[in-house]
Design a protein around this motif. Structure first.
Motif, short mmCIF file in Angstrom:
data_model
loop_
_atom_site.label_atom_id
_atom_site.label_comp_id
_atom_site.label_asym_id
_atom_site.label_seq_id
_atom_site.Cartn_x
_atom_site.Cartn_y
_atom_site.Cartn_z
N ALA A 1 0.83 -1.20 0.00
CA ALA A 1 0.00 0.00 0.00
C ALA A 1 0.86 1.25 0.00
O ALA A 1 0.57 2.23 -0.71
CB ALA A 1 -0.93 -0.01 1.21
N TRP B 1 -2.05 3.73 -6.42
CA TRP B 1 -3.34 3.54 -5.75
C TRP B 1 -4.12 4.85 -5.70
O TRP B 1 -5.35 4.84 -5.82
CB TRP B 1 -3.14 3.00 -4.33
CG TRP B 1 -2.28 1.81 -4.20
CD1 TRP B 1 -1.29 1.60 -3.28
CD2 TRP B 1 -2.31 0.61 -5.00
NE1 TRP B 1 -0.71 0.38 -3.45
CE2 TRP B 1 -1.31 -0.26 -4.50
CE3 TRP B 1 -3.07 0.20 -6.08
CZ2 TRP B 1 -1.06 -1.51 -5.05
CZ3 TRP B 1 -2.83 -1.06 -6.65
CH2 TRP B 1 -1.85 -1.89 -6.13
N LEU C 1 -8.09 3.80 -5.46
CA LEU C 1 -8.38 2.46 -4.92
C LEU C 1 -9.29 2.51 -3.71
O LEU C 1 -10.11 1.61 -3.52
CB LEU C 1 -7.05 1.78 -4.56
CG LEU C 1 -7.16 0.38 -3.94
CD1 LEU C 1 -7.80 -0.60 -4.92
CD2 LEU C 1 -5.78 -0.12 -3.50
#
Length: 373
Positions: free
Chosen positions: A217, A224, A229
């Motif tokens: 992450a 992301w 996301l």
């Protein structure tokens, strides 16, 4: 004079005890809910906070839905059970929607009361109500889990299914709720002794999985962020709202998100203590934490106090500790006593036959105070 029920041997059966594991899991889940909401304002200024936020949102509501399903029944609802849906879900929903409207009017000078559009955290109350209503019908089907998976994936292709009555989220999270019910219905946890079998390497694998998820992450935070996301983890928007053009592979992306949620939920449950701990009893009062924490966080979020906090290494842990403290505080007896009429309304006056009104209170949003194992 009534007599106590006896067993075949003539002994009075002992009342079933609560299973600490489930209360521990409930409390851990609600702490993650508070933490996720508290950290949200930090993600605009800190990549580490954003990575933590993504990791939490990847699984905390799926885990909550699984636990909720585990403590749900697919039996045809009787009058008392239907009354439970009213007193445990619908009445608190209306009460807190009104409170949110008053809060917004007092703070922002305007409010738009609309019971069809749940405010902030209240969507999960409606989701639980819908879950319980559809479960008896779902249980009649062959391959119920496959059907719920098809519904969750398919609804993303329908732009007209939106946040009205939290329907898009409800259908999106339905597979997790159904899985929890299926595990209980087939006695999988007891037969496989999943609460007893905890080898060290399994716990180590769970820790490694979370470490890898957090690292991925953080390492890919720019990507992301670019694909937004975090909105995929909400299960709220259709694929066209998430990706320009609503590509055909949107369903595959949701399937991957569901798989991630299941895997991390399993790892999360592996790490939950099985024995009673200092926080076990707070797992019985998660409804209070769930409904009240947003009012505590609201001034912090809206005032801008959680923006531009530097250095991250100091403020992120501080916000995390504050979130845990809020969860504990809202589960204490003084808070429960003060807010019980709002969180657990008896609402006997609503029923044509007051005898069907629930006689016992229920304190957690997963819908059970029963000691099931």
């Amino acid at each position: 004079m009534s007599t106590a029920p006896t067993t075949a041997t003539g002994q009075i059966p002992r009342p079933k005890r609560r299973v600490p594991f489930w209360d521990n899991a409930r409390f851990a889940c609600i702490v993650l809910v508070v933490l996720g909401h508290a950290v949200q304002r930090l993600i605009y200024d800190s990549d580490i906070a954003y990575a933590l936020y993504l990791t939490i949102y990847a699984f905390h509501m799926p885990a909550f839905a699984i636990i909720s399903g585990y403590f749900s029944t697919s039996e045809a609802p009787n009058a008392r059970r239907m009354a439970r849906v009213i007193t445990d879900i619908l009445v608190p929903y209306v009460i807190f929607e009104l409170l949110w409207s008053l809060t917004q009017w007092a703070v922002e000078g305007e409010a738009d009361p609309n019971l069809t559009e749940p405010s902030w955290t209240l969507w999960f109350l409606l989701a639980l109500g819908i879950f319980r209503l559809v479960l008896p019908y779902l249980a009649l089907l062959r391959w119920p889990l496959a059907w719920t998976l098809a519904v969750s994936i398919g609804v993303g292709y329908l732009p007209n299914v939106d946040s009205t009555f939290s329907l898009s989220r409800t259908l999106g999270f339905l597979p997790f709720f159904a899985l929890g019910w299926w595990l209980r219905e087939h006695d999988v946890v007891a037969r496989l002794r999943l609460l007893d079998w905890r080898p060290w390497w399994l716990r180590a694998a769970a820790v490694a999985l979370f470490a890898a998820t957090g690292w991925l992450a953080w390492f890919g935070i720019e990507f992301w962020s670019a694909i937004e996301l975090r909105f995929w983890f909400f299960y709220d928007d259709d694929y066209g709202g998430l990706i320009d053009g609503a590509p055909w592979w949107g369903g595959l992306a949701r399937l991957a998100i569901i798989a991630i949620g299941l895997l991390l939920s399993a790892a999360f449950l592996v790490l939950i203590p099985r024995r009673s701990t200092f926080f076990t009893r707070f797992g019985q009062y998660t409804m209070y934490i769930y409904l009240l924490h947003s009012f505590v966080l609201y001034p912090f979020r809206e005032s801008g106090l959680l923006r531009h906090l530097e250095p991250t290494w100091l403020w992120l842990p501080a916000v995390c500790l504050l979130s845990v403290a809020i969860a504990f505080l809202l589960g204490t007896k003084p808070v429960r006593t003060l807010f019980r009429p709002l969180v657990e309304p008896r609402a006997t006056w609503l029923f044509a036959d007051p005898r069907i009104a629930p006689r016992t209170r229920r304190n957690d949003p997963t819908g059970s105070r029963r000691p099931r194992d």
